[in-house]
Motif scaffolding. Sequence first.
Motif, PDB file in Angstrom:
ATOM      1  N   ARG A 138       0.828  -1.212   0.000  1.00 39.84           N
ATOM      2  CA  ARG A 138       0.000   0.000   0.000  1.00 39.84           C
ATOM      3  C   ARG A 138       0.859   1.258   0.000  1.00 39.84           C
ATOM      4  NH1 ARG A 138      -0.781   3.204   3.825  1.00 39.84           N
ATOM      5  NH2 ARG A 138      -0.278   1.706   5.460  1.00 39.84           N
ATOM      6  N   GLU A 139       1.860   1.291   0.870  1.00 41.56           N
ATOM      7  CA  GLU A 139       2.711   2.476   0.977  1.00 41.56           C
ATOM      8  C   GLU A 139       3.480   2.747  -0.318  1.00 41.56           C
ATOM      9  OE1 GLU A 139       3.461   4.923   3.144  1.00 41.56           O
ATOM     10  OE2 GLU A 139       1.967   4.373   4.634  1.00 41.56           O
ATOM     11  N   VAL A 140       3.992   1.698  -0.955  1.00 39.97           N
ATOM     12  CA  VAL A 140       4.689   1.900  -2.227  1.00 39.97           C
ATOM     13  C   VAL A 140       3.732   2.503  -3.253  1.00 39.97           C
ATOM     14  CG1 VAL A 140       5.797   0.744  -4.188  1.00 39.97           C
ATOM     15  CG2 VAL A 140       6.447   0.133  -1.847  1.00 39.97           C
ATOM     16  N   ARG A 141       2.506   2.000  -3.323  1.00 35.58           N
ATOM     17  CA  ARG A 141       1.517   2.536  -4.260  1.00 35.58           C
ATOM     18  C   ARG A 141       1.234   4.010  -3.958  1.00 35.58           C
ATOM     19  NH1 ARG A 141      -2.750  -0.079  -2.930  1.00 35.58           N
ATOM     20  NH2 ARG A 141      -2.058  -2.011  -3.887  1.00 35.58           N
ATOM     21  N   GLU A 142       1.049   4.347  -2.676  1.00 31.84           N
ATOM     22  CA  GLU A 142       0.752   5.737  -2.308  1.00 31.84           C
ATOM     23  C   GLU A 142       1.901   6.682  -2.643  1.00 31.84           C
ATOM     24  OE1 GLU A 142      -2.144   4.692   1.513  1.00 31.84           O
ATOM     25  OE2 GLU A 142      -0.264   5.760   1.855  1.00 31.84           O
ATOM     26  N   GLY A 200       3.095   5.436  -6.991  1.00 33.24           N
ATOM     27  CA  GLY A 200       2.158   5.148  -8.075  1.00 33.24           C
ATOM     28  C   GLY A 200       2.277   3.728  -8.613  1.00 33.24           C
ATOM     29  N   TYR A 201       3.277   2.988  -8.160  1.00 32.93           N
ATOM     30  CA  TYR A 201       3.496   1.636  -8.670  1.00 32.93           C
ATOM     31  C   TYR A 201       2.791   0.576  -7.821  1.00 32.93           C
ATOM     32  CZ  TYR A 201       7.310   3.234 -11.715  1.00 32.93           C
ATOM     33  OH  TYR A 201       8.058   3.852 -12.671  1.00 32.93           O
ATOM     34  N   ASP A 202       2.309  -0.451  -8.508  1.00 30.26           N
ATOM     35  CA  ASP A 202       1.852  -1.671  -7.854  1.00 30.26           C
ATOM     36  C   ASP A 202       3.052  -2.615  -7.832  1.00 30.26           C
ATOM     37  OD1 ASP A 202      -0.906  -0.950  -7.523  1.00 30.26           O
ATOM     38  OD2 ASP A 202      -1.135  -1.235  -9.678  1.00 30.26           O
ATOM     39  N   VAL A 203       3.282  -3.244  -6.689  1.00 31.63           N
ATOM     40  CA  VAL A 203       4.440  -4.137  -6.562  1.00 31.63           C
ATOM     41  C   VAL A 203       4.033  -5.479  -5.986  1.00 31.63           C
ATOM     42  CG1 VAL A 203       6.087  -2.239  -6.277  1.00 31.63           C
ATOM     43  CG2 VAL A 203       5.074  -3.286  -4.243  1.00 31.63           C
ATOM     44  N   GLU A 204       4.879  -6.459  -6.253  1.00 29.55           N
ATOM     45  CA  GLU A 204       4.808  -7.755  -5.583  1.00 29.55           C
ATOM     46  C   GLU A 204       6.075  -7.892  -4.765  1.00 29.55           C
ATOM     47  OE1 GLU A 204       4.258 -10.970  -8.336  1.00 29.55           O
ATOM     48  OE2 GLU A 204       2.218 -10.336  -8.837  1.00 29.55           O
ATOM     49  N   LEU A 205       5.918  -8.440  -3.581  1.00 33.45           N
ATOM     50  CA  LEU A 205       7.064  -8.629  -2.702  1.00 33.45           C
ATOM     51  C   LEU A 205       7.792  -9.916  -3.062  1.00 33.45           C
ATOM     52  CD1 LEU A 205       5.464  -7.596   0.704  1.00 33.45           C
ATOM     53  CD2 LEU A 205       6.594  -6.154  -1.010  1.00 33.45           C
ATOM     54  N   VAL A 262       8.137  -4.160  -9.570  1.00 37.60           N
ATOM     55  CA  VAL A 262       6.970  -3.459 -10.109  1.00 37.60           C
ATOM     56  C   VAL A 262       6.176  -4.393 -11.017  1.00 37.60           C
ATOM     57  CG1 VAL A 262       6.223  -1.536 -11.577  1.00 37.60           C
ATOM     58  CG2 VAL A 262       8.113  -1.210  -9.956  1.00 37.60           C
ATOM     59  N   VAL A 263       4.840  -4.394 -10.823  1.00 39.41           N
ATOM     60  CA  VAL A 263       3.965  -5.201 -11.673  1.00 39.41           C
ATOM     61  C   VAL A 263       2.920  -4.354 -12.386  1.00 39.41           C
ATOM     62  CG1 VAL A 263       4.292  -7.341 -10.377  1.00 39.41           C
ATOM     63  CG2 VAL A 263       2.437  -5.782  -9.737  1.00 39.41           C
ATOM     64  N   GLY A 264       2.868  -3.044 -12.094  1.00 41.96           N
ATOM     65  CA  GLY A 264       1.886  -2.185 -12.746  1.00 41.96           C
ATOM     66  C   GLY A 264       1.969  -0.768 -12.223  1.00 41.96           C
ATOM     67  N   LYS A 320       3.726  11.409  -8.171  1.00 44.96           N
ATOM     68  CA  LYS A 320       4.065  12.031  -6.892  1.00 44.96           C
ATOM     69  C   LYS A 320       2.938  11.782  -5.899  1.00 44.96           C
ATOM     70  CE  LYS A 320       6.822  15.796  -8.708  1.00 44.96           C
ATOM     71  NZ  LYS A 320       7.034  17.235  -8.755  1.00 44.96           N
ATOM     72  N   GLU A 321       3.312  11.598  -4.637  1.00 48.05           N
ATOM     73  CA  GLU A 321       2.321  11.478  -3.575  1.00 48.05           C
ATOM     74  C   GLU A 321       1.721  12.856  -3.327  1.00 48.05           C
ATOM     75  OE1 GLU A 321       1.909   9.571   0.868  1.00 48.05           O
ATOM     76  OE2 GLU A 321       3.831  10.426   0.316  1.00 48.05           O
ATOM     77  N   LEU A 322       0.418  12.924  -3.181  1.00 43.58           N
ATOM     78  CA  LEU A 322      -0.244  14.197  -2.901  1.00 43.58           C
ATOM     79  C   LEU A 322      -0.517  14.312  -1.412  1.00 43.58           C
ATOM     80  CD1 LEU A 322      -2.799  14.296  -5.856  1.00 43.58           C
ATOM     81  CD2 LEU A 322      -0.556  15.422  -5.696  1.00 43.58           C
ATOM     82  N   ASP A 323      -0.107  15.435  -0.819  1.00 45.12           N
ATOM     83  CA  ASP A 323      -0.360  15.720   0.600  1.00 45.12           C
ATOM     84  C   ASP A 323       0.149  14.621   1.521  1.00 45.12           C
ATOM     85  OD1 ASP A 323      -1.691  18.118  -0.108  1.00 45.12           O
ATOM     86  OD2 ASP A 323      -3.513  16.975  -0.515  1.00 45.12           O
ATOM     87  N   GLY A 324       1.289  14.075   1.205  1.00 47.30           N
ATOM     88  CA  GLY A 324       1.850  13.015   2.030  1.00 47.30           C
ATOM     89  C   GLY A 324       3.184  13.425   2.619  1.00 47.30           C
ATOM     90  N   THR A 325       3.914  12.422   3.109  1.00 50.73           N
ATOM     91  CA  THR A 325       5.202  12.681   3.754  1.00 50.73           C
ATOM     92  C   THR A 325       6.364  12.599   2.768  1.00 50.73           C
ATOM     93  OG1 THR A 325       5.386  10.358   4.375  1.00 50.73           O
ATOM     94  CG2 THR A 325       4.399  11.872   6.002  1.00 50.73           C
ATOM     95  N   THR A 326       6.058  12.327   1.489  1.00 52.32           N
ATOM     96  CA  THR A 326       7.098  12.361   0.466  1.00 52.32           C
ATOM     97  C   THR A 326       6.667  13.316  -0.640  1.00 52.32           C
ATOM     98  OG1 THR A 326       6.196  10.460  -0.747  1.00 52.32           O
ATOM     99  CG2 THR A 326       7.882  10.001   0.931  1.00 52.32           C
TER     100      THR A 326
END
Length: 144
Positions: free
Chosen positions: A59-63, A66-71, A106-108, A113-119
């Motif tokens: 979830r955090e990587v997506r936020e 913007g990427y969807d990942v598999e661990l 990355v899978v998708g 850029k994160e909006l209104d976040g800590t990055t």
Amino acid sequence: MGSPAEFTEYDTRLAAYAVIVDDQDRVLLALWNEPEEPLWTLPGGGVDLHESAEEGAVREVREETGYDVELDGLLGVDTLVNAPDERILSSERWQKNVRVVFRAHVVGGELTKELDGTTDEARWIPMADVRGLERIGLVQKFVG
């Protein structure tokens, strides 16, 4: 002020992060904006109450990127203790940060850029350039 001994005397924050390296030998990092001087960090962050560390990392990587990942597996667990005056949010309690770090790919999705976040941004950084960045200890430990 001395460090507390019992777990009930301090706060614990569970966070999960991902090390993502592409086929061009670049690592995905995020620019953390909470310190006075922004620092490069691994994409990731706090795990919500009803999430597993794995779910929190995805979830955090997506936020943040913007990427969807598999661990792809666990790289390690790191802990960091902050005195009350070192905490981002004001508190009279010590804080123990437990940071779980995974390998991922990355899978998708697409880089955003994160909006209104800590990055403020996420960027693919050549591995050879990482040592020259202002970065947090977690990046130093798990990337270089």
